[in-house]
Design a protein around this motif. Structure first.
Motif, mmCIF file in Angstrom:
data_model
loop_
_atom_site.group_PDB
_atom_site.id
_atom_site.type_symbol
_atom_site.label_atom_id
_atom_site.label_comp_id
_atom_site.label_asym_id
_atom_site.label_seq_id
_atom_site.Cartn_x
_atom_site.Cartn_y
_atom_site.Cartn_z
ATOM 1 N N CYS A 519 0.823 -1.202 0.000
ATOM 2 C CA CYS A 519 0.000 0.000 0.000
ATOM 3 C C CYS A 519 0.863 1.259 0.000
ATOM 4 N N PHE A 520 2.054 1.170 -0.564
ATOM 5 C CA PHE A 520 2.987 2.296 -0.524
ATOM 6 C C PHE A 520 2.470 3.525 -1.260
ATOM 7 N N PRO A 521 1.882 3.418 -2.477
ATOM 8 C CA PRO A 521 1.373 4.631 -3.148
ATOM 9 C C PRO A 521 0.300 5.358 -2.345
ATOM 10 N N ILE A 522 -0.603 4.605 -1.727
ATOM 11 C CA ILE A 522 -1.635 5.243 -0.902
ATOM 12 C C ILE A 522 -1.012 5.906 0.317
ATOM 13 N N LEU A 523 0.022 5.282 0.864
ATOM 14 C CA LEU A 523 0.720 5.870 2.016
ATOM 15 C C LEU A 523 1.353 7.208 1.645
ATOM 16 N N ILE A 524 1.929 7.307 0.449
ATOM 17 C CA ILE A 524 2.527 8.563 -0.001
ATOM 18 C C ILE A 524 1.458 9.642 -0.136
ATOM 19 N N LEU A 525 0.328 9.305 -0.761
ATOM 20 C CA LEU A 525 -0.766 10.275 -0.919
ATOM 21 C C LEU A 525 -1.311 10.700 0.443
ATOM 22 N N ILE A 528 1.146 13.160 2.078
ATOM 23 C CA ILE A 528 1.072 14.487 1.458
ATOM 24 C C ILE A 528 -0.184 15.228 1.920
ATOM 25 N N GLY A 529 -1.318 14.535 1.912
ATOM 26 C CA GLY A 529 -2.556 15.149 2.375
ATOM 27 C C GLY A 529 -2.497 15.554 3.825
ATOM 28 N N TRP A 530 -1.878 14.720 4.641
ATOM 29 C CA TRP A 530 -1.760 15.016 6.072
ATOM 30 C C TRP A 530 -0.866 16.226 6.306
#
Length: 662
Positions: A519-525, A528-530
């Motif tokens: 789930c690395f791509p979702i973790l990056i997004l 960034i959002g956080w």
């Protein structure tokens, strides 16, 4: 002439010791010495407070605390704030400010010491890293290899034998209420010590600094405070990667049974706060260069409410004299619509506090990260951005053009826009989830719970508290090798289990730990959002503080900040407790014991529920905060219109007067 010669020769005749004393006296009487110590204390107090949030999941695992109990650790600090806010902001505001801060520093150090003592008191009696029926004759560290199915009796004890004799006291894994009580006492005093920072401290800066310097210092103050999670997260990342016993073990930090050396952070906090309290005790009550700055401030600016009441004078000082004056001041604040609406908006904004505290736990659970990595993503990275934008907010409002209401309307307009932007960002984060979240074996969508005992492991005599998760090659994780039905294992570099009857695959093998959900791509997004959300949230700290200070009478500033703090604490207290119970509501697997009905911490969560509870509740309260900010802006705009109209009338009178004299 002789006097001049003596004066010229005096500095040259001073010894090294006398020059040191002279330098010390000069620093001691300089207001910037106190401001530097004040900022250090703000930083260290923030580090100690946010460090608790960083290690919250570790405390739950170490002392078997569910979220409903760990939420008490978070919220009881507000009791300390409430108990001392009125005392320091009204009764003690005319007393020795500097000595008050020295005492608060010393109390904060004591709180760190109390946290640290729980480790040494309970390190032998707690159940850390203990797995039921765990023994390995081939490894020196026998506590870290879980029992397998159909193990021989000379290696693994049965459930009945574990609950009898000398083992009975080891199998009770209920919450450690004594440690919880020590945490509560520490947090109460920690909150009480921090009340002076946001009441008397901010009022001191506003009174003793020029009008163009005070907002910048308050902005730096917020930056220092909001950058403190960076250090606390860094400390947590380092210390949680070490085992709590500071010895090598067969476990790794990614294993769910791992307990890091959480207590080391409080050792550092204890030392820093104790050290800075010593020079603060020797500072004077008044400073040589503060009177000039205070005179500059008083002469350059007048308070907003003074425009509407000619009966108020800046020389009125009443703090600490009688209850009648307190009642009058309290009445003025409660009848001030701008102050009250802004306070209510800040109150709903502060409902995000439990979200901040439980976010490392959410990141660790949802993205299957180690505790130290979760603290970096959830605390350190966004805190850097948030701290920077706190200063940016102070510098931005400093650039606003002067107005009759001292920029109150402009500050509120700025806060409304930024607050609405934070709601949009948080709403976007709400819908970010890992697409391949692995469910535990035995999970039922209907009951939203996990049944550990199944047909495939019914004859394995698995203990309910033998939690040592393994990932099967069917991409599902199991509570332990025994619950996966594994009858053998190998230790070729890493622990691998085979002949697992519950795994629906050809090889029927399992590896230690959770399954990789990629789930690395979702973790990056999400990160960034956080970061964007924290930046927006901290951008309005200084504008809202400026509105609070400039919308009340000069003599009501400290009380306004204290009352605001009390209102926030009273409202946030029940919400934090409710928030902890809502997180427990998302739990699908609890830590239990085979020998009693005691329930410990949560072992697995419903990820969808957890995500909506964490983010959805905060979106709702943020929307309510925006509504209060908009209402405050409307009242501020009306008051600004009246002030501008009064100015025009005064100009007309001044223009007419010369003609009438002619």
């Amino acid at each position: 002439m002789d006097c001049n010669k003596n004066e010229d020769s005096t500095p040259q005749s001073l010894s090294v010791g006398e020059r040191i004393v002279q330098l010390f006296n000069g620093l001691r009487k300089n207001i910037w010495t106190f401001i530097v110590l004040y900022f250090i204390f703000s930083f260290s107090h923030g580090v100690q407070g946010t460090y608790t949030s960083t290690i919250l999941a570790t405390l739950e695992n170490n002392f078997n605390l569910p979220s409903s109990l760990s939420s008490i650790i978070i919220i009881v600090a507000t009791l300390g704030y409430m108990s001392s806010a009125i005392t320091v902001s009204f009764i003690l505001t005319s007393k020795h400010h500097v000595r008050l801060f020295a005492v608060c520093m010393l109390v904060t150090g004591f709180c760190g010491l109390l946290y640290m003592l729980t480790h040494f008191i309970f390190k032998d009696s707690s159940n850390i890293n203990e797995i039921a029926a765990t023994t390995d004759l081939e490894k020196p560290d026998r506590n870290y290899v879980s029992a397998v199915c159909n193990a021989s009796r000379n290696i693994n004890e049965s459930s009945e034998s574990l609950c009898t004799g000398s083992n009975n006291n080891k199998r009770d894994i209920g919450p450690n209420y004594v440690a919880l009580g020590m945490f509560v006492i520490s947090e109460v005093f920690h909150g009480a010590a921090g009340a002076c920072l946001w009441t008397v401290g901010l009022s001191f800066l506003d009174d003793n600094m020029p009008s163009n310097v005070a907002p910048k210092l308050i902005g730096i103050m917020y930056s220092v405070r909001f950058l403190s999670p960076v250090i606390s997260s860094a400390l947590g990342s380092v210390f949680l990667s070490l085992h709590t016993s500071l010895t090598k073990t067969s476990l790794t930090p990614s294993h769910p049974k791992w307990i890091g050396a959480w207590w080391l952070g409080f050792v550092i906090c204890f030392l820093i706060n104790t050290i800075i309290s010593l020079p603060t005790f020797f500072l004077p009550q008044t400073f040589e260069n503060s009177k000039k700055l205070e005179h500059h401030t008083k002469g350059s600016e007048q308070n907003l409410d003074d425009k509407f009441s000619s009966a108020k004078t800046a020389s009125k000082v009443y703090h600490g004299k009688n209850l009648e004056n307190f009642g009058l001041a309290l009445g003025r604040l409660l009848r001030n619509p701008i102050y009250m609406l802004t306070t209510l908006g800040i109150c709903f904004d502060c409902f995000i506090i439990p979200f901040y505290n439980y976010l490392p736990k959410y990141v660790e659970v949802h993205f299957k990260l180690t505790a130290w990595m979760a603290s970096i993503i959830a605390v350190m990275v966004p805190s850097i951005a948030g701290g920077i934008f706190s200063s940016v907010g102070g510098f931005v409002i400093g650039k606003f053009k002067p107005s009759p209401d001292f920029r109150v309307t402009k500050n509120m307009a700025f806060s409304c826009v930024i607050s609405f932007g934070s709601v949009l960002v948080l709403t976007a984060i709400l819908f970010l989830q890992c697409p391949n979240v692995n469910s535990p074996s035995g999970y039922s969508e209907m009951t939203k719970s996990v049944s550990l005992t199944q047909t495939c492991n019914m004859n394995c005599s698995c203990l309910s508290d033998s939690f040592d998760p393994v990932c099967g090659d069917d991409n599902m994780w199991y509570a332990s090798p025994c619950h996966a039905g594994c009858s053998s294992y190998a230790t070729n570099g890493s622990m691998m289990y085979s002949d697992c009857s519950c795994i629906n695959s050809v090889q029927q093998t399992a590896g230690r730990g959770y399954c990789d959900n990629s789930c690395f791509p979702i973790l990056i997004l999400y990160t960034i959002g956080w970061i964007c959300f924290c930046s927006f949230s901290n951008l309005i700290n200084v504008p809202l503080t400026n509105v609070t200070l400039k919308s009340v009478d000069e003599e009501d500033k400290s009380l306004a900040l204290g009352l605001q703090l009390i209102i926030i604490c009273v409202s946030v207290f029940p919400f934090t407790l409710i928030f902890g119970h809502m997180i427990d509501w998302t739990c699908i697997l609890w830590k239990t014991t085979s020998c009693s009905d005691a329930v410990g911490s949560c072992l697995a969560y419903d990820h969808s529920k957890f995500r909506f509870i964490m983010h959805g509740s905060v979106v709702c309260v943020r929307i309510i905060a925006c509504v209060f900010y908009i209402l405050s802006f409307i009242f501020a705009r009306r008051k600004l219109s009246r002030l501008q109209l009064e100015e025009l009338k005064n100009l007309d009178i001044m223009n007419i007067t010369p003609h009438t004299e002619k």
